[in-house]
Design an enzyme around this catalytic site. Structure first.
Site, PDB file in Angstrom:
ATOM      1  N   LYS A  13       0.847  -1.216   0.000  1.00  0.00           N
ATOM      2  CA  LYS A  13       0.000   0.000   0.000  1.00  0.00           C
ATOM      3  C   LYS A  13       0.876   1.258   0.000  1.00  0.00           C
ATOM      4  CE  LYS A  13      -2.025  -1.124   3.861  1.00  0.00           C
ATOM      5  NZ  LYS A  13      -1.280  -2.387   4.143  1.00  0.00           N
ATOM      6  N   ARG A  85      -9.677   1.063   8.467  1.00  0.00           N
ATOM      7  CA  ARG A  85      -9.178  -0.251   8.862  1.00  0.00           C
ATOM      8  C   ARG A  85     -10.281  -1.138   9.420  1.00  0.00           C
ATOM      9  NH1 ARG A  85      -3.598   0.650   8.401  1.00  0.00           N
ATOM     10  NH2 ARG A  85      -2.517  -0.695   9.813  1.00  0.00           N
ATOM     11  N   ARG A 124      11.853  -5.088   4.678  1.00  0.00           N
ATOM     12  CA  ARG A 124      11.542  -3.673   4.402  1.00  0.00           C
ATOM     13  C   ARG A 124      12.575  -2.747   5.047  1.00  0.00           C
ATOM     14  NH1 ARG A 124       5.698  -1.496   5.412  1.00  0.00           N
ATOM     15  NH2 ARG A 124       5.951  -2.518   7.429  1.00  0.00           N
ATOM     16  N   ARG A 155      11.430  -0.873  10.642  1.00  0.00           N
ATOM     17  CA  ARG A 155      10.380  -0.398  11.547  1.00  0.00           C
ATOM     18  C   ARG A 155      10.297  -1.255  12.802  1.00  0.00           C
ATOM     19  NH1 ARG A 155       5.092   0.658   7.924  1.00  0.00           N
ATOM     20  NH2 ARG A 155       4.199  -0.496   9.658  1.00  0.00           N
ATOM     21  N   ARG A 166      -0.457  -8.397  13.276  1.00  0.00           N
ATOM     22  CA  ARG A 166      -1.092  -7.409  12.400  1.00  0.00           C
ATOM     23  C   ARG A 166      -1.896  -8.088  11.298  1.00  0.00           C
ATOM     24  NH1 ARG A 166       4.319  -4.984  11.212  1.00  0.00           N
ATOM     25  NH2 ARG A 166       3.448  -3.945   9.404  1.00  0.00           N
TER      26      ARG A 166
HETATM   27  P1  AP5 Z   1       4.851  -1.569   1.952  1.00  0.00           P
HETATM   28  O1  AP5 Z   1       4.417  -0.813   0.741  1.00  0.00           O
HETATM   29  O2  AP5 Z   1       5.643  -0.850   2.998  1.00  0.00           O
HETATM   30  O3  AP5 Z   1       3.626  -2.370   2.618  1.00  0.00           O
HETATM   31  P2  AP5 Z   1       2.229  -1.848   3.188  1.00  0.00           P
HETATM   32  O4  AP5 Z   1       1.137  -2.578   2.463  1.00  0.00           O
HETATM   33  O5  AP5 Z   1       2.175  -0.358   3.198  1.00  0.00           O
HETATM   34  O6  AP5 Z   1       2.284  -2.477   4.633  1.00  0.00           O
HETATM   35  P3  AP5 Z   1       2.478  -1.833   6.073  1.00  0.00           P
HETATM   36  O7  AP5 Z   1       3.213  -2.858   6.895  1.00  0.00           O
HETATM   37  O8  AP5 Z   1       3.112  -0.475   6.028  1.00  0.00           O
HETATM   38  O9  AP5 Z   1       1.057  -1.741   6.548  1.00  0.00           O
HETATM   39  P4  AP5 Z   1       0.633  -1.657   8.028  1.00  0.00           P
HETATM   40  O10 AP5 Z   1      -0.820  -1.621   7.894  1.00  0.00           O
HETATM   41  O11 AP5 Z   1       1.171  -2.690   8.925  1.00  0.00           O
HETATM   42  O12 AP5 Z   1       1.357  -0.373   8.547  1.00  0.00           O
HETATM   43  P5  AP5 Z   1       0.850   1.105   8.669  1.00  0.00           P
HETATM   44  O13 AP5 Z   1       2.053   1.942   8.488  1.00  0.00           O
HETATM   45  O14 AP5 Z   1      -0.342   1.379   7.842  1.00  0.00           O
HETATM   46  O15 AP5 Z   1       5.710  -2.833   1.409  1.00  0.00           O
HETATM   47  C1  AP5 Z   1       6.310  -3.736   2.325  1.00  0.00           C
HETATM   48  C2  AP5 Z   1       7.657  -4.228   1.758  1.00  0.00           C
HETATM   49  O16 AP5 Z   1       7.435  -5.001   0.575  1.00  0.00           O
HETATM   50  C3  AP5 Z   1       8.610  -3.092   1.339  1.00  0.00           C
HETATM   51  O17 AP5 Z   1       9.916  -3.463   1.675  1.00  0.00           O
HETATM   52  C4  AP5 Z   1       8.450  -3.001  -0.190  1.00  0.00           C
HETATM   53  O18 AP5 Z   1       9.641  -2.549  -0.823  1.00  0.00           O
HETATM   54  C5  AP5 Z   1       8.136  -4.446  -0.538  1.00  0.00           C
HETATM   55  N1  AP5 Z   1       7.230  -4.571  -1.678  1.00  0.00           N
HETATM   56  C6  AP5 Z   1       6.066  -3.881  -1.877  1.00  0.00           C
HETATM   57  N2  AP5 Z   1       5.464  -4.273  -3.025  1.00  0.00           N
HETATM   58  C7  AP5 Z   1       6.274  -5.252  -3.555  1.00  0.00           C
HETATM   59  C8  AP5 Z   1       6.192  -6.065  -4.746  1.00  0.00           C
HETATM   60  N3  AP5 Z   1       5.167  -5.958  -5.613  1.00  0.00           N
HETATM   61  N4  AP5 Z   1       7.184  -6.968  -4.953  1.00  0.00           N
HETATM   62  C9  AP5 Z   1       8.238  -7.085  -4.080  1.00  0.00           C
HETATM   63  N5  AP5 Z   1       8.365  -6.335  -2.947  1.00  0.00           N
HETATM   64  C10 AP5 Z   1       7.396  -5.440  -2.689  1.00  0.00           C
HETATM   65  O19 AP5 Z   1       0.361   1.126  10.199  1.00  0.00           O
HETATM   66  C11 AP5 Z   1       1.268   0.968  11.278  1.00  0.00           C
HETATM   67  C12 AP5 Z   1       0.527   1.013  12.603  1.00  0.00           C
HETATM   68  O20 AP5 Z   1      -0.108   2.304  12.758  1.00  0.00           O
HETATM   69  C13 AP5 Z   1      -0.627  -0.002  12.737  1.00  0.00           C
HETATM   70  O21 AP5 Z   1      -0.186  -1.273  13.160  1.00  0.00           O
HETATM   71  C14 AP5 Z   1      -1.488   0.700  13.804  1.00  0.00           C
HETATM   72  O22 AP5 Z   1      -0.946   0.584  15.090  1.00  0.00           O
HETATM   73  C15 AP5 Z   1      -1.388   2.179  13.386  1.00  0.00           C
HETATM   74  N6  AP5 Z   1      -2.441   2.539  12.412  1.00  0.00           N
HETATM   75  C16 AP5 Z   1      -2.249   2.957  11.128  1.00  0.00           C
HETATM   76  N7  AP5 Z   1      -3.429   3.209  10.538  1.00  0.00           N
HETATM   77  C17 AP5 Z   1      -4.391   2.935  11.473  1.00  0.00           C
HETATM   78  C18 AP5 Z   1      -5.808   2.983  11.446  1.00  0.00           C
HETATM   79  N8  AP5 Z   1      -6.489   3.376  10.355  1.00  0.00           N
HETATM   80  N9  AP5 Z   1      -6.468   2.626  12.578  1.00  0.00           N
HETATM   81  C19 AP5 Z   1      -5.809   2.259  13.687  1.00  0.00           C
HETATM   82  N10 AP5 Z   1      -4.473   2.180  13.771  1.00  0.00           N
HETATM   83  C20 AP5 Z   1      -3.759   2.518  12.670  1.00  0.00           C
END
Ligand code: AP5
Length: 214
Positions: A13, A85, A124, A155, A166
Site C-alpha cells: 500500500k 481499517r 523492508r 520499523r 497485524r
Molecule cells: P509496503 O508498501 O511498505 O507495505 P504496506 O502494504 O504499506 O504495509 P504496512 O506494513 O506499512 O502496513 P501496516 O498496515 O502494517 O502499517 P501502517 O504503516 O499502515 O511494502 C512492504 C515491503 O514489501 C517493502 O519493503 C516493499 O519494498 C516491498 N514490496 C512492496 N510491493 C512489492 C512487490 N510488488 N514486490 C516485491 N516487494 C514489494 O500502520 C502501522 C501502525 O499504525 C498499525 O499497526 C497501527 O498501530 C497504526 N495505524 C495505522 N493506521 C491505522 C488505522 N487506520 N487505525 C488504527 N491504527 C492505525
C-alpha cells in the site's frame, strides 16, 4: 482521484501510494506515517499510541479519525493508505466526506498470500530522511546518497511476532471492508504478488477503468 488502498500489511500500500502520488500528483495520506511521526515527536499523544503501534494493535478509532480529518480537506485528489481499517472507520470516512461534499471514487484491494507478506516485511527498509520505502532484495536502497541519503532503517513493528499479529487483525477487521465497498460497486482487486512496476500499472489501469464506467 480519491481512492482508498486496502490490503494486508506488506501488500505494498505504502509503496504503491508513493509511486501513484509521484505519477499523478494525488496526495498520499498514510495513517501509519501520521502515527509514526506523532510517536517520533515525543508528544503526549505520541506516548499514548506508541504501545499500540509497537505491538501491531490498531490505535483507537477516535484518535485515528481526528488525526487524519484535516488532511482530507487539503487536496482534491488523494490516496488513503491504511485508513479505513474497520467498519467504524469506514463509516467515519463516509461522514467526513459528506461534510466536505466529496465522494470516494474507488477502493483498491491489493491481494497477496500471508507467507509472501512476512518475507516482504522482514526485508523492508525505510529512508529516515525521505520516508521512501525500499526492500533489501526486491527494491534495494540506492548507493548514491544524492538520490536518497538514508539512513535506511527497519520499523519497530516489523518483527515476525508483530507482523503475524497485524495480519490476524487485518483478516478479522479490515478484510470485510472489501464487501463494504463491493456492495457500492466501487471495489477493484489487484494481484499484489506481481513486481512493483506491474502492480502500479495494474492499479492505474483499474482506477481508470472504474472512472470510465462511472
Ligand atoms: P509496503 O508498501 O511498505 O507495505 P504496506 O502494504 O504499506 O504495509 P504496512 O506494513 O506499512 O502496513 P501496516 O498496515 O502494517 O502499517 P501502517 O504503516 O499502515 O511494502 C512492504 C515491503 O514489501 C517493502 O519493503 C516493499 O519494498 C516491498 N514490496 C512492496 N510491493 C512489492 C512487490 N510488488 N514486490 C516485491 N516487494 C514489494 O500502520 C502501522 C501502525 O499504525 C498499525 O499497526 C497501527 O498501530 C497504526 N495505524 C495505522 N493506521 C491505522 C488505522 N487506520 N487505525 C488504527 N491504527 C492505525
Amino acid at each position: 482521484m480519491r481512492i482508498v488502498l486496502l490490503g494486508p500489511q506488506g501488500a505494498g500500500k505504502g509503496t504503491q501510494a508513493q509511486r501513484i502520488s509521484r505519477e499523478t500528483g494525488a496526495k498520499h495520506i498514510s495513517t501509519g506515517d501520521l502515527v509514526r511521526a506523532e510517536i517520533k515527536s515525543g508528544s503526549g499523544l505520541g506516548q499514548k499510541i506508541r504501545d499500540y503501534n509497537d505491538r501491531g494493535d490498531l490505535v483507537p478509532d477516535e484518535i485515528i479519525v481526528e488525526m487524519m480529518r484535516p488532511y482530507l480537506d487539503e487536496a482534491d485528489s488523494w490516496i488513503l493508505d491504511g485508513f479505513p481499517r474497520n467498519e467504524s472507520q469506514a463509516e467515519a470516512l463516509d461522514k467526513m466526506l459528506e461534510e466536505i461534499d466529496a465522494e470516494l471514487d474507488t477502493a483498491v484491494a491489493l491481494e497477496a498470500p500471508d507467507d509472501l507478506l512476512v518475507e516482504r516485511l522482514s526485508g523492508r527498509r525505510t529512508s529516515e530522511s525521505t520516508g521512501r520505502i525500499y526492500h533489501a532484495v526486491y527494491d534495494p536502497p540506492p548507493e548514491d546518497t544524492d538520490e536518497d541519503p538514508g539512513p535506511f532503517v527497519q520499523r519497530e513493528d516489523d518483527k515476525v511476532e508483530a507482523i503475524r499479529h497485524r495480519l490476524r487483525i487485518y483478516h478479522e477487521q479490515t478484510e470485510p471492508l472489501k464487501d463494504y465497498y463491493a456492495d457500492r460497486g466501487i471495489l477493484v482487486t489487484v494481484d499484489a504478488t506481481r513486481n512493483i512496476t506491474e502492480v502500479t500499472g495494474d492499479i492505474l489501469e483499474a482506477v481508470g477503468e472504474v472512472e470510465e464506467k462511472a
